[in-house]
Design a protein around this motif. Structure first.
Motif, PDB file in Angstrom:
ATOM      1  N   ILE A  85      -7.138 -42.888  56.857  1.00 54.71           N
ATOM      2  CA  ILE A  85      -6.434 -42.057  55.879  1.00 54.71           C
ATOM      3  C   ILE A  85      -4.997 -42.537  55.691  1.00 54.71           C
ATOM      4  O   ILE A  85      -4.495 -42.635  54.575  1.00 54.71           O
ATOM      5  N   VAL A  86      -4.327 -42.849  56.808  1.00 55.33           N
ATOM      6  CA  VAL A  86      -2.931 -43.313  56.740  1.00 55.33           C
ATOM      7  C   VAL A  86      -2.826 -44.584  55.904  1.00 55.33           C
ATOM      8  O   VAL A  86      -1.980 -44.698  54.997  1.00 55.33           O
ATOM      9  N   PHE A  87      -3.687 -45.559  56.196  1.00 56.20           N
ATOM     10  CA  PHE A  87      -3.630 -46.823  55.445  1.00 56.20           C
ATOM     11  C   PHE A  87      -4.012 -46.608  53.984  1.00 56.20           C
ATOM     12  O   PHE A  87      -3.464 -47.261  53.090  1.00 56.20           O
ATOM     13  N   SER A  88      -4.941 -45.679  53.733  1.00 57.39           N
ATOM     14  CA  SER A  88      -5.342 -45.403  52.354  1.00 57.39           C
ATOM     15  C   SER A  88      -4.206 -44.764  51.572  1.00 57.39           C
ATOM     16  O   SER A  88      -3.932 -45.132  50.422  1.00 57.39           O
ATOM     17  N   MET A  89      -3.511 -43.778  52.190  1.00 64.45           N
ATOM     18  CA  MET A  89      -2.424 -43.096  51.514  1.00 64.45           C
ATOM     19  C   MET A  89      -1.266 -44.046  51.212  1.00 64.45           C
ATOM     20  O   MET A  89      -0.755 -44.104  50.087  1.00 64.45           O
ATOM     21  N   LEU A  90      -0.846 -44.799  52.222  1.00 63.38           N
ATOM     22  CA  LEU A  90       0.273 -45.710  52.003  1.00 63.38           C
ATOM     23  C   LEU A  90      -0.142 -46.881  51.123  1.00 63.38           C
ATOM     24  O   LEU A  90       0.679 -47.438  50.394  1.00 63.38           O
ATOM     25  N   GLY A  91      -1.434 -47.237  51.181  1.00 63.87           N
ATOM     26  CA  GLY A  91      -1.932 -48.255  50.256  1.00 63.87           C
ATOM     27  C   GLY A  91      -1.854 -47.765  48.814  1.00 63.87           C
ATOM     28  O   GLY A  91      -1.540 -48.536  47.894  1.00 63.87           O
ATOM     29  N   GLY A  92      -2.126 -46.453  48.620  1.00 57.35           N
ATOM     30  CA  GLY A  92      -1.985 -45.872  47.289  1.00 57.35           C
ATOM     31  C   GLY A  92      -0.552 -45.920  46.797  1.00 57.35           C
ATOM     32  O   GLY A  92      -0.285 -46.223  45.630  1.00 57.35           O
ATOM     33  N   LEU A  93       0.385 -45.632  47.705  1.00 57.37           N
ATOM     34  CA  LEU A  93       1.802 -45.731  47.332  1.00 57.37           C
ATOM     35  C   LEU A  93       2.174 -47.170  46.974  1.00 57.37           C
ATOM     36  O   LEU A  93       2.965 -47.414  46.059  1.00 57.37           O
ATOM     37  N   LEU A  94       1.586 -48.123  47.705  1.00 54.24           N
ATOM     38  CA  LEU A  94       1.855 -49.526  47.411  1.00 54.24           C
ATOM     39  C   LEU A  94       1.369 -49.880  46.007  1.00 54.24           C
ATOM     40  O   LEU A  94       2.045 -50.596  45.263  1.00 54.24           O
ATOM     41  N   LEU A  95       0.191 -49.365  45.642  1.00 46.79           N
ATOM     42  CA  LEU A  95      -0.331 -49.631  44.299  1.00 46.79           C
ATOM     43  C   LEU A  95       0.589 -49.057  43.233  1.00 46.79           C
ATOM     44  O   LEU A  95       0.799 -49.667  42.176  1.00 46.79           O
ATOM     45  N   ILE A  96       1.152 -47.872  43.507  1.00 44.33           N
ATOM     46  CA  ILE A  96       2.070 -47.262  42.544  1.00 44.33           C
ATOM     47  C   ILE A  96       3.316 -48.121  42.370  1.00 44.33           C
ATOM     48  O   ILE A  96       3.769 -48.394  41.254  1.00 44.33           O
ATOM     49  N   THR A  97       3.883 -48.575  43.484  1.00 42.47           N
ATOM     50  CA  THR A  97       5.122 -49.354  43.413  1.00 42.47           C
ATOM     51  C   THR A  97       4.894 -50.750  42.840  1.00 42.47           C
ATOM     52  O   THR A  97       5.831 -51.368  42.341  1.00 42.47           O
ATOM     53  N   ARG A  98       3.651 -51.249  42.928  1.00 43.01           N
ATOM     54  CA  ARG A  98       3.366 -52.591  42.405  1.00 43.01           C
ATOM     55  C   ARG A  98       2.731 -52.546  41.017  1.00 43.01           C
ATOM     56  O   ARG A  98       2.252 -53.566  40.521  1.00 43.01           O
ATOM     57  N   GLN A  99       2.717 -51.376  40.400  1.00 41.92           N
ATOM     58  CA  GLN A  99       2.095 -51.244  39.090  1.00 41.92           C
ATOM     59  C   GLN A  99       2.949 -51.894  38.021  1.00 41.92           C
ATOM     60  O   GLN A  99       4.178 -51.867  38.077  1.00 41.92           O
ATOM     61  N   LYS A 100       2.308 -52.476  37.028  1.00 43.12           N
ATOM     62  CA  LYS A 100       3.048 -53.085  35.926  1.00 43.12           C
ATOM     63  C   LYS A 100       3.697 -52.015  35.056  1.00 43.12           C
ATOM     64  O   LYS A 100       3.279 -50.861  35.047  1.00 43.12           O
ATOM     65  N   THR A 101       4.727 -52.427  34.330  1.00 45.79           N
ATOM     66  CA  THR A 101       5.430 -51.548  33.403  1.00 45.79           C
ATOM     67  C   THR A 101       5.164 -52.021  31.980  1.00 45.79           C
ATOM     68  O   THR A 101       5.152 -53.221  31.710  1.00 45.79           O
ATOM     69  N   ILE A 102       4.939 -51.061  31.091  1.00 50.12           N
ATOM     70  CA  ILE A 102       4.761 -51.419  29.683  1.00 50.12           C
ATOM     71  C   ILE A 102       6.052 -51.104  28.931  1.00 50.12           C
ATOM     72  O   ILE A 102       6.601 -50.000  29.036  1.00 50.12           O
ATOM     73  N   PHE A 103       6.568 -52.106  28.223  1.00 46.25           N
ATOM     74  CA  PHE A 103       7.815 -51.995  27.463  1.00 46.25           C
ATOM     75  C   PHE A 103       7.505 -52.089  25.969  1.00 46.25           C
ATOM     76  O   PHE A 103       6.784 -53.002  25.547  1.00 46.25           O
ATOM     77  N   ASN A 104       8.074 -51.185  25.187  1.00 43.87           N
ATOM     78  CA  ASN A 104       8.020 -51.266  23.729  1.00 43.87           C
ATOM     79  C   ASN A 104       9.434 -51.468  23.213  1.00 43.87           C
ATOM     80  O   ASN A 104      10.299 -50.606  23.419  1.00 43.87           O
ATOM     81  N   TYR A 105       9.669 -52.602  22.563  1.00 43.23           N
ATOM     82  CA  TYR A 105      11.009 -52.944  22.071  1.00 43.23           C
ATOM     83  C   TYR A 105      11.055 -52.891  20.545  1.00 43.23           C
ATOM     84  O   TYR A 105      10.061 -53.185  19.864  1.00 43.23           O
ATOM     85  N   ARG A 106      12.240 -52.548  20.045  1.00 39.27           N
ATOM     86  CA  ARG A 106      12.491 -52.610  18.603  1.00 39.27           C
ATOM     87  C   ARG A 106      13.931 -53.071  18.388  1.00 39.27           C
ATOM     88  O   ARG A 106      14.880 -52.383  18.778  1.00 39.27           O
ATOM     89  N   ALA A 107      14.090 -54.240  17.772  1.00 38.02           N
ATOM     90  CA  ALA A 107      15.414 -54.802  17.493  1.00 38.02           C
ATOM     91  C   ALA A 107      15.718 -54.643  16.011  1.00 38.02           C
ATOM     92  O   ALA A 107      14.872 -54.919  15.154  1.00 38.02           O
ATOM     93  N   THR A 108      16.935 -54.166  15.723  1.00 37.31           N
ATOM     94  CA  THR A 108      17.369 -53.990  14.337  1.00 37.31           C
ATOM     95  C   THR A 108      18.670 -54.750  14.113  1.00 37.31           C
ATOM     96  O   THR A 108      19.178 -55.424  15.020  1.00 37.31           O
ATOM     97  N   THR A 109      19.225 -54.589  12.942  1.00 38.07           N
ATOM     98  CA  THR A 109      20.478 -55.280  12.616  1.00 38.07           C
ATOM     99  C   THR A 109      21.666 -54.708  13.373  1.00 38.07           C
ATOM    100  O   THR A 109      22.746 -55.314  13.393  1.00 38.07           O
ATOM    101  N   THR A 110      21.512 -53.546  14.018  1.00 35.80           N
ATOM    102  CA  THR A 110      22.630 -52.932  14.749  1.00 35.80           C
ATOM    103  C   THR A 110      22.495 -53.031  16.264  1.00 35.80           C
ATOM    104  O   THR A 110      23.484 -52.933  16.983  1.00 35.80           O
ATOM    105  N   GLY A 111      21.288 -53.181  16.788  1.00 37.71           N
ATOM    106  CA  GLY A 111      21.081 -53.226  18.240  1.00 37.71           C
ATOM    107  C   GLY A 111      19.612 -53.227  18.580  1.00 37.71           C
ATOM    108  O   GLY A 111      18.757 -53.483  17.720  1.00 37.71           O
ATOM    109  N   ILE A 112      19.305 -52.906  19.826  1.00 40.90           N
ATOM    110  CA  ILE A 112      17.924 -52.923  20.279  1.00 40.90           C
ATOM    111  C   ILE A 112      17.648 -51.680  21.130  1.00 40.90           C
ATOM    112  O   ILE A 112      18.525 -51.205  21.864  1.00 40.90           O
ATOM    113  N   ALA A 113      16.439 -51.148  21.017  1.00 41.87           N
ATOM    114  CA  ALA A 113      16.020 -49.980  21.779  1.00 41.87           C
ATOM    115  C   ALA A 113      14.705 -50.296  22.490  1.00 41.87           C
ATOM    116  O   ALA A 113      13.924 -51.135  22.035  1.00 41.87           O
ATOM    117  N   VAL A 114      14.486 -49.611  23.615  1.00 45.63           N
ATOM    118  CA  VAL A 114      13.250 -49.833  24.374  1.00 45.63           C
ATOM    119  C   VAL A 114      12.798 -48.509  24.983  1.00 45.63           C
ATOM    120  O   VAL A 114      13.618 -47.670  25.356  1.00 45.63           O
TER     121      VAL A 114
END
Length: 243
Positions: free
Chosen positions: A87-116
């Motif tokens: 159980i201990v290894f499973s729980m902390l393994g789950g936390l590891l999966l959360i911390t190693r999860q990819k991030t999805i970024f949506n960007y939009r650049a305009t003539t004044t700046g950029i937002a994400v």
């Protein structure tokens, strides 16, 4: 990053196309010049290496603590000892999966700046799965304590695992929003091609607005955009971005 707001949301559209992006992105003034989506691991190199070592090391320490607490009873309760360590290894393994999860970024650049807008990339069932697993772990530990007639299992190393379970119960995926300053306020650009990251800086080169890319084509297109929009005196440097 320069400006940030957070909004909890467990039902994020993980595969949004630029045309489906939020009102926040379209609140960026000016005509749209470029928009793209990236799904990448958003962590410094050092954390990518040390993270698994620290979490798995912590799980080992907790299991050693459980072993010490049960030392005189392991022979009779080997199945309980094995289950608790699993159980201990499973729980902390789950936390590891959360911390190693990819991030999805949506960007939009305009003539004044950029937002994400960005958030961790999880399927819709991730929230209920994490919470259900955490509740099950808490019930199992309480059951073991009742079965053995000793509350000692609910203190010490096991308490650390219960803390991880409580974290998972309260887990929410956050959408974070950021906007840049106007283009003419940036004087430096750091280009980290191996990591596919470009950072624009105003005065301090250790902080800035980060942009991340899944493919080199978008990186080169954005870099060309910066050369046209930033002041002519802006300095472009090829370097490693350690953050």
């Amino acid at each position: 990053m320069l400006e940030e707001n957070t909004k909890p949301d467990n039902n994020i559209k993980q595969n949004e196309t630029p045309s489906e992006q939020s009102d926040f992105l379209h609140s960026m003034e000016g005509n749209q010049l470029m928009s793209w989506t990236s799904k990448v691991l958003n962590q410094p190199r050092r954390e990518i290496i040390l993270g698994p070592i620290i979490i798995l090391g912590l799980a080992t320490i907790i299991c050693l603590g459980i072993t010490w607490k049960m030392w005189g009873q392991i022979g009779k309760n080997l199945d309980i000892w094995f289950g608790m360590c699993l159980i201990v290894f499973s729980m902390l393994g789950g936390l590891l999966l959360i911390t190693r999860q990819k991030t999805i970024f949506n960007y939009r650049a305009t003539t004044t700046g950029i937002a994400v807008e960005h958030s961790l990339y999880y399927p819709n069932f991730a929230g209920p799965l994490f919470k259900g697993s955490a509740v099950l772990v808490i019930i199992l530990f309480i059951g073991i304590a009742i079965y053995t007639g000793s509350l000692i299992f609910l203190i010490g190393p096991v308490a650390m695992s219960l803390g991880a379970a409580r974290y998972l119960i309260g887990w929410k995926n956050e959408i974070k929003y950021e906007k840049s300053k106007p283009w003419n306020e940036y004087n430096f650009v750091t280009i980290d091609r191996p990591s596919s990251v470009i950072v624009i800086h105003r005065t301090d080169k250790t902080v800035g607005f980060e942009t991340r890319f899944e493919n080199k084509k978008n990186l080169e297109q954005y870099l060309q955009l910066l050369k046209e929009l930033l002041p002519k005196t802006a300095t472009f440097t090829e370097d490693t971005w350690p953050y």
